[in-house]
Design a protein around this motif. Structure first.
Motif, PDB file in Angstrom:
ATOM      1  N   PHE A  17       0.828  -1.210   0.000  1.00 52.15           N
ATOM      2  CA  PHE A  17       0.000   0.000   0.000  1.00 52.15           C
ATOM      3  C   PHE A  17       0.866   1.266   0.000  1.00 52.15           C
ATOM      4  N   HIS A  18       1.972   1.247   0.732  1.00 53.66           N
ATOM      5  CA  HIS A  18       2.860   2.414   0.791  1.00 53.66           C
ATOM      6  C   HIS A  18       3.525   2.652  -0.559  1.00 53.66           C
ATOM      7  N   ASP A  19       3.987   1.575  -1.169  1.00 55.52           N
ATOM      8  CA  ASP A  19       4.613   1.693  -2.481  1.00 55.52           C
ATOM      9  C   ASP A  19       3.612   2.169  -3.531  1.00 55.52           C
ATOM     10  N   PHE A  20       2.371   1.642  -3.442  1.00 54.57           N
ATOM     11  CA  PHE A  20       1.344   2.029  -4.415  1.00 54.57           C
ATOM     12  C   PHE A  20       1.010   3.511  -4.271  1.00 54.57           C
ATOM     13  N   LEU A  21       1.007   4.011  -3.038  1.00 54.49           N
ATOM     14  CA  LEU A  21       0.739   5.433  -2.798  1.00 54.49           C
ATOM     15  C   LEU A  21       1.799   6.307  -3.455  1.00 54.49           C
ATOM     16  N   LEU A  22       3.063   5.947  -3.275  1.00 52.50           N
ATOM     17  CA  LEU A  22       4.164   6.815  -3.707  1.00 52.50           C
ATOM     18  C   LEU A  22       4.554   6.639  -5.166  1.00 52.50           C
ATOM     19  N   ASN A  23       4.352   5.441  -5.722  1.00 50.97           N
ATOM     20  CA  ASN A  23       4.957   5.138  -7.018  1.00 50.97           C
ATOM     21  C   ASN A  23       3.985   4.797  -8.136  1.00 50.97           C
ATOM     22  N   SER A  24       2.686   4.719  -7.838  1.00 50.44           N
ATOM     23  CA  SER A  24       1.723   4.471  -8.925  1.00 50.44           C
ATOM     24  C   SER A  24       1.032   5.777  -9.302  1.00 50.44           C
ATOM     25  N   GLU A  25       0.577   5.839 -10.513  1.00 52.15           N
ATOM     26  CA  GLU A  25      -0.091   7.058 -10.978  1.00 52.15           C
ATOM     27  C   GLU A  25      -1.362   7.320 -10.182  1.00 52.15           C
ATOM     28  N   GLU A  26      -2.176   6.265  -9.985  1.00 52.71           N
ATOM     29  CA  GLU A  26      -3.418   6.430  -9.226  1.00 52.71           C
ATOM     30  C   GLU A  26      -3.136   6.813  -7.782  1.00 52.71           C
ATOM     31  N   GLY A  27      -2.124   6.174  -7.186  1.00 54.77           N
ATOM     32  CA  GLY A  27      -1.780   6.482  -5.805  1.00 54.77           C
ATOM     33  C   GLY A  27      -1.379   7.930  -5.622  1.00 54.77           C
ATOM     34  N   GLN A  28      -0.600   8.449  -6.560  1.00 56.13           N
ATOM     35  CA  GLN A  28      -0.141   9.832  -6.454  1.00 56.13           C
ATOM     36  C   GLN A  28      -1.283  10.822  -6.699  1.00 56.13           C
ATOM     37  N   LEU A  29      -2.129  10.519  -7.706  1.00 56.76           N
ATOM     38  CA  LEU A  29      -3.207  11.439  -8.072  1.00 56.76           C
ATOM     39  C   LEU A  29      -4.302  11.502  -7.012  1.00 56.76           C
ATOM     40  N   ARG A  53       4.104   5.245   7.565  1.00 54.26           N
ATOM     41  CA  ARG A  53       3.955   4.221   6.524  1.00 54.26           C
ATOM     42  C   ARG A  53       2.563   4.255   5.884  1.00 54.26           C
ATOM     43  N   LEU A  54       2.067   5.463   5.626  1.00 52.94           N
ATOM     44  CA  LEU A  54       0.731   5.619   5.055  1.00 52.94           C
ATOM     45  C   LEU A  54       0.676   5.034   3.655  1.00 52.94           C
ATOM     46  N   GLY A  55      -0.512   4.624   3.222  1.00 48.86           N
ATOM     47  CA  GLY A  55      -0.638   3.957   1.936  1.00 48.86           C
ATOM     48  C   GLY A  55      -1.950   4.251   1.237  1.00 48.86           C
ATOM     49  N   TYR A  56      -2.127   3.583   0.102  1.00 49.57           N
ATOM     50  CA  TYR A  56      -3.353   3.718  -0.690  1.00 49.57           C
ATOM     51  C   TYR A  56      -3.567   2.422  -1.456  1.00 49.57           C
ATOM     52  N   ASN A  57      -4.840   2.022  -1.590  1.00 46.86           N
ATOM     53  CA  ASN A  57      -5.175   0.835  -2.372  1.00 46.86           C
ATOM     54  C   ASN A  57      -6.010   1.234  -3.580  1.00 46.86           C
ATOM     55  N   GLU A  70      -8.590   1.565  -6.721  1.00 46.11           N
ATOM     56  CA  GLU A  70     -10.049   1.426  -6.818  1.00 46.11           C
ATOM     57  C   GLU A  70     -10.437   0.156  -7.558  1.00 46.11           C
ATOM     58  N   TYR A  71      -9.533  -0.334  -8.404  1.00 49.27           N
ATOM     59  CA  TYR A  71      -9.856  -1.527  -9.183  1.00 49.27           C
ATOM     60  C   TYR A  71     -10.183  -2.676  -8.232  1.00 49.27           C
ATOM     61  N   ASN A  72     -11.194  -3.452  -8.586  1.00 43.94           N
ATOM     62  CA  ASN A  72     -11.846  -4.382  -7.656  1.00 43.94           C
ATOM     63  C   ASN A  72     -10.909  -5.366  -6.958  1.00 43.94           C
ATOM     64  N   ASP A  73      -9.939  -5.930  -7.663  1.00 47.60           N
ATOM     65  CA  ASP A  73      -9.144  -7.000  -7.032  1.00 47.60           C
ATOM     66  C   ASP A  73      -7.651  -6.915  -7.354  1.00 47.60           C
ATOM     67  N   GLN A  74      -7.158  -5.727  -7.592  1.00 43.69           N
ATOM     68  CA  GLN A  74      -5.752  -5.584  -7.965  1.00 43.69           C
ATOM     69  C   GLN A  74      -4.812  -6.072  -6.864  1.00 43.69           C
ATOM     70  N   PHE A  75      -5.087  -5.677  -5.616  1.00 41.92           N
ATOM     71  CA  PHE A  75      -4.244  -6.141  -4.495  1.00 41.92           C
ATOM     72  C   PHE A  75      -4.329  -7.657  -4.355  1.00 41.92           C
ATOM     73  N   PHE A  76      -5.544  -8.199  -4.445  1.00 43.35           N
ATOM     74  CA  PHE A  76      -5.735  -9.648  -4.323  1.00 43.35           C
ATOM     75  C   PHE A  76      -4.939 -10.404  -5.373  1.00 43.35           C
ATOM     76  N   GLN A  77      -5.051  -9.989  -6.614  1.00 42.22           N
ATOM     77  CA  GLN A  77      -4.365 -10.686  -7.707  1.00 42.22           C
ATOM     78  C   GLN A  77      -2.849 -10.621  -7.527  1.00 42.22           C
ATOM     79  N   THR A  78      -2.368  -9.460  -7.146  1.00 49.17           N
ATOM     80  CA  THR A  78      -0.916  -9.304  -6.934  1.00 49.17           C
ATOM     81  C   THR A  78      -0.437 -10.171  -5.767  1.00 49.17           C
TER      82      THR A  78
END
Length: 650
Positions: free
Chosen positions: A115-127, A147-151, A153-161
């Protein structure tokens, strides 16, 4: 590893230690107490609570406090001291067992990093996620500290990963990270910013997640469901980041929400934790009490905040916390207040508006009471019960002050309020007594009465009559005391012998020791010398591979082996501990051990003499008895006091 670990340094990360002589004292982190009974010995590397009985070394403390396995505790210490571990290769069975024990911890750590990496390094996380935090005024360093984060919106991206990384579906669901609906898995925290919730040592216990889009059907915040790691009543958000500041400043601010903690930290107020919407619990107070007894609660002025502030405060009073409350201005919470006003004004406001619990309850209660006599009666009882929680023996003046203040503001008779306070105290004492009695009755063994055995026999003209004392109970205390002096002083010199250990080895046969564990350790001590040519050091036993032995050693080596007052009075045998007096300690302990054994054998002979009919055997028993009596006299003579008791003196 064990030689590098400073037990005072490690335990000091969790408990506020105060030096007392050669040792350190604190309120026990394992049970609630008002007076410190938790003792840490830096010289021996052990701790012992004389209240609840918990004891051990630095590893067992980490195990008990953080609920870790032994290998996990070793790895924790290795990480703390930046030591690289060389782990032996484990069998598939051992690997499976370890994985089962650490699975939730591993998964939570993975999720927090994701979640922390997704917040800082993904386009959706940053926006979306990062923009929200920046809008709240959070800087990059504070985002990383918590260690704040973001998940997504796509339904199962975290699950699949996660599944692709090899994580188990059932465990993901148990951790509250995914849900299974009719065989279809989806992320629980989709489209939410994530607040990892950490233990005192920084381990991820669970998560709080805030939705960003307006959705009436979805709750604003959701949390990890309760599991082996995440127990909401035992957790305070921000404790890991705040523990050092709380101990240093000897005060803890308590707020409601995650963002309140983060904003205060960013503003320079770092001694702050959040209850995350729950009322105060005993376990949460215990966590705070390990670091300070000064608790200041910050709440906004809305009705919900006030009600939350009132719950659990009596418990804090009962545990001798110095509780103060501060209501912030209308429309403000700690987050908004410090961002608008700054840290200097924050501290000024807190100082100006602090109120004690009773004054706070009176202020809030009187607003609601108005002229309603029923509500007033209820408030009087609530105030009286709160005052009754204060320890009268320790804080008599404070209790008296509150009674005078409350009677004046409530316009009730002071004597009547005193009587009501005392009634609540009596009721609580009665309830505690009944509870204790029920526990004792449930645990008590059947009563077994013992008659004093007596024998009077004359051994020649002029010999005094002899009487045996009550049958000796188990010799466990004396056997453990013998083991203690062996471990503590075995390497030191002793008159007439190479060492204390050699003297004990010659005078005490293993067959004399009835307790199996004492016998095992006694043999282990001398086996070590046989195999390695050296006496085992004290840390050999403190860090013993068997956890039960480690705990027992910490208890044994922390206690002064004090002799029963009756034995001191009757026989003049005393125990003096300390390195300068080890010879006295050894002599006293050995004498007590031998005397107990002699009296026990005398007791057995006495009972046999009651039933033996053969005169020859009786004569042999009498001769043996006389031999034992002589040994008893010699022991007593060494302590300059010979004691005879006659049947007539009874």
């Amino acid at each position: 590893m064990m030689s590098r670990a400073d037990i005072v340094d490690v335990i000091g990360q969790f408990v506020r230690l105060k030096k007392r002589g050669a040792n350190y004292m604190a309120n026990c982190p394992f049970h609630n107490e008002k007076s410190p009974s938790f003792n840490v010995s830096p010289a021996k590397g052990i701790y012992k609570c004389f209240g609840c009985g918990k004891a051990g070394n630095v590893v067992s403390f980490i195990q008990e406090h953080e609920k870790l396995t032994y290998p996990e505790s070793i790895r924790w210490l290795a990480d703390y001291y930046k030591i690289a571990l060389q782990e032996t290769e484990r069998t598939p069975e051992q690997q499976q067992q370890q994985q089962a024990g650490e699975a939730l911890r591993i998964l939570n750590e993975y999720a927090a990093n994701y979640f922390h990496d997704f917040l800082l390094n993904s386009e959706e996380g940053q926006l979306i996620g990062l923009s929200y935090f920046k809008q709240r005024g959070f800087r990059k360093e504070i985002i990383e500290r918590f260690r704040l984060g973001y998940n997504a919106e796509y339904n199962d991206q975290f699950f699949q990963t996660s599944v692709a990384k090899g994580h188990n579906k059932d465990l993901l669901e148990k951790a509250g990270l995914i849900k299974n609906r009719n065989g279809i898995y989806h992320d629980v925290y989709r489209g939410r910013v994530i607040f990892p919730i950490q233990s005192m040592t920084g381990r991820i216990l669970g998560f709080g997640a805030r939705i960003l889009k307006s959705n009436e059907k979805a709750p604003k915040y959701i949390n990890t469901p309760e599991n082996e790691l995440y127990l909401k009543s035992k957790i305070l958000y921000g404790m890991y980041q705040s523990r050092t500041a709380i101990g240093k400043q000897d005060e803890c601010f308590l707020v409601e929400g995650y963002t309140d903690v983060i904003s205060l930290h960013q503003g320079g107020v770092e001694n702050v934790v959040a209850s995350s919407g729950t009322s105060l619990t005993e376990d949460q107070l215990r966590l705070i009490g390990q670091l300070t007894r000064n608790l200041t609660i910050l709440y906004d002025g809305d009705a919900a905040g006030i009600k939350a502030a009132l719950r659990g405060l009596d418990m804090a009073l009962g545990q001798s916390f110095n509780v103060q409350l501060v209501l912030l201005p209308d429309g403000e919470d700690p987050d908004s207040f410090i961002q608008k006003s700054g840290v200097t004004r924050f501290h000024e406001f807190v100082k100006e508006h602090k109120q004690d619990v009773i004054s706070f309850r009176l202020q809030i209660g009187l607003i609601d009471v108005g002229s309603d006599p029923v509500k007033k009666s209820k408030l009087v009882n609530e105030i009286a019960e709160s005052i009754s929680r204060i320890n009268k023996a320790e804080d008599f003046a404070l209790q008296e002050h509150y009674i005078k203040t409350a009677s004046a503001k409530l316009q009730v008779d002071e004597t009547g309020l005193v009587n009501l306070v005392n009634k609540y105290i009596r009721d609580r004492i009665d309830n505690d007594s009944r509870h204790k009695q029920r526990k004792e009755e449930a645990a008590a063994p059947a009563n077994i009465s013992e008659e004093d055995l007596a024998m009077a026999a004359a051994y020649g003209e002029g010999e005094p009559e002899l009487i045996m004392a009550k049958p000796i109970a188990k010799d466990e205390p004396q056997e453990w005391a013998l083991l203690r002096i062996l471990i503590e002083y075995g390497h030191l010199a002793y008159d007439g012998f190479e060492s204390v250990a050699k003297m004990i080895e010659e005078r005490v046969d293993t067959a004399m020791i009835e307790n199996q564990l004492v016998g095992k350790l006694y043999n282990e001590y001398f086996d070590h010398f046989t195999h390695f040519g050296s006496i085992p050091e004290i840390h050999y036993f403190i860090n013993h591979p068997e956890p039960d032995i480690r705990t027992r050693m910490a208890t044994l080596l922390h206690l002064n082996a004090d002799i029963s007052p009756n034995w001191k009075e009757k026989y003049g045998i005393d125990s003096v501990s300390g390195p300068m007096n080890y010879v006295v300690d050894v002599d006293s302990t050995m004498s007590y051990f031998e005397l107990k054994k002699i009296l026990a054998i005398q007791d057995q002979l006495t009972q046999l003499l009651h039933t033996e009919q053969d005169p020859a055997k009786q004569q042999r028993m009498m001769m043996k008895f006389m031999e034992l009596r002589k040994m008893e006299r010699e022991i007593l003579k060494r302590h300059q006091q010979v004691v005879f008791k006659s049947l007539k003196s009874k």
